[in-house]
Design an enzyme around this catalytic site. Structure first.
Site, short mmCIF file in Angstrom:
data_model
loop_
_atom_site.label_atom_id
_atom_site.label_comp_id
_atom_site.label_asym_id
_atom_site.label_seq_id
_atom_site.Cartn_x
_atom_site.Cartn_y
_atom_site.Cartn_z
N HIS A 105 3.69 19.80 7.26
CA HIS A 105 2.74 20.19 8.31
C HIS A 105 1.77 19.07 8.68
O HIS A 105 1.12 19.13 9.73
CB HIS A 105 1.97 21.46 7.92
CG HIS A 105 0.91 21.29 6.88
ND1 HIS A 105 1.13 21.56 5.55
CD2 HIS A 105 -0.37 20.88 6.96
CE1 HIS A 105 0.02 21.34 4.86
NE2 HIS A 105 -0.91 20.92 5.70
N ASP A 135 7.64 22.57 2.81
CA ASP A 135 6.48 21.85 3.33
C ASP A 135 6.39 20.44 2.75
O ASP A 135 5.33 19.99 2.32
CB ASP A 135 5.19 22.62 3.05
CG ASP A 135 4.04 22.16 3.96
OD1 ASP A 135 4.32 21.44 4.95
OD2 ASP A 135 2.88 22.49 3.68
N SER A 214 -4.23 17.48 2.38
CA SER A 214 -2.83 17.90 2.47
C SER A 214 -1.88 16.74 2.26
O SER A 214 -1.99 15.70 2.92
CB SER A 214 -2.54 18.52 3.84
OG SER A 214 -3.14 19.78 3.96
#
Length: 240
Positions: A105, A135, A214
């Site tokens: 993402h 992911d 992230s």
């Protein structure tokens, strides 16, 4: 009272829940097995980096031994309205060929990707492969081998609840930021709000993580990688 929710998407999420098992986990390699035809590179599923000692390190020692293997990722994305916006993420260096692992993402629909190392040097990067269901994404900067220092990989299957862990990343664009906590629990299931696929065997930690973390590494007490910061469980979308 606002209910808690898992935030996962764009660059909003990083982690209280961390994905990755050992380096032999098939989910880990799923992204590595999908190289883009336009990039003439070979993925080497091995880690050349080593840490001299298997003993626990102090937090300053962990940071000093691993900071060169953590990068900041800046992407340009186009919104549904056609506007181009910038966003931040993190990643870690996987091998001496300058492959970098991050979250899917983070680089999804990116028009451009820029990787910045701890010394402030920036490099244009290309996506090699992604696995949206886990992911995970692999990107690469096309420079001479060895320019970036890979992180050593540990084995998260050996973690125990209560063990010390640290996270290094780029929260809110603040590169090279380190936080510490403990393993809260193992084997959590992380549902995806978009794909409908749940990521199994997720690590829960209370290390403070915010937007921009992230894709960054979660490290054990010896400075070895045992997770990828992926999602935060919070009513606000930031650490709570």
């Amino acid at each position: 009272m606002k209910s808690s929710r898992i935030v996962l998407g764009g660059l909003v999420a990083s982690m209280v829940l961390v994905f990755l098992a050992s380096s032999s986990d098939p989910l880990f390699y799923s992204a590595l097995e999908k190289p883009a035809d336009s990039i003439p590179v070979k993925i080497i599923p091995s880690i050349s980096a080593e840490i001299d000692s298997s003993e626990d390190l102090s937090l300053p020692d962990i940071f000093e031994k691993t900071e060169e293997g953590v990068v900041s990722i800046t992407v340009q994305k186009q919104t549904e309205s056609g506007d181009v916006v910038g966003a931040f993420g993190s990643g870690y260096v996987y091998d001496t060929q300058c492959h970098i692992i991050t979250n899917h993402h983070v680089v999804e629909d990116a028009r451009s990707i820029t990787v910045t190392s701890v010394d402030g040097k920036s490099y244009k990067a290309q996506t090699v492969g992604t696995d949206p269901f886990a992911d995970i994404a692999v990107i690469q900067i096309l420079v001479d081998p060895g320019v970036l220092k890979p992180l050593p990989i540990g084995d998260s299957s050996q973690l125990r609840v209560g063990e010390k862990v640290t996270a290094i990343g780029n929260p809110f664009g603040l590169s090279g930021s380190m936080t510490a906590g403990v393993v809260g629990q193992m084997g959590r299931l992380l549902p995806s709000q978009e794909s409908g696929f749940s990521i199994p065997d997720v690590i829960q930690t209370d290390a403070a993580i915010n937007p921009g973390n992230s894709g960054g590494p979660l490290l054990d007490s010896t400075g070895r990688l045992i997770g990828i910061n992926t999602a935060i469980y919070s009513p606000s979308g930031t650490y709570a």
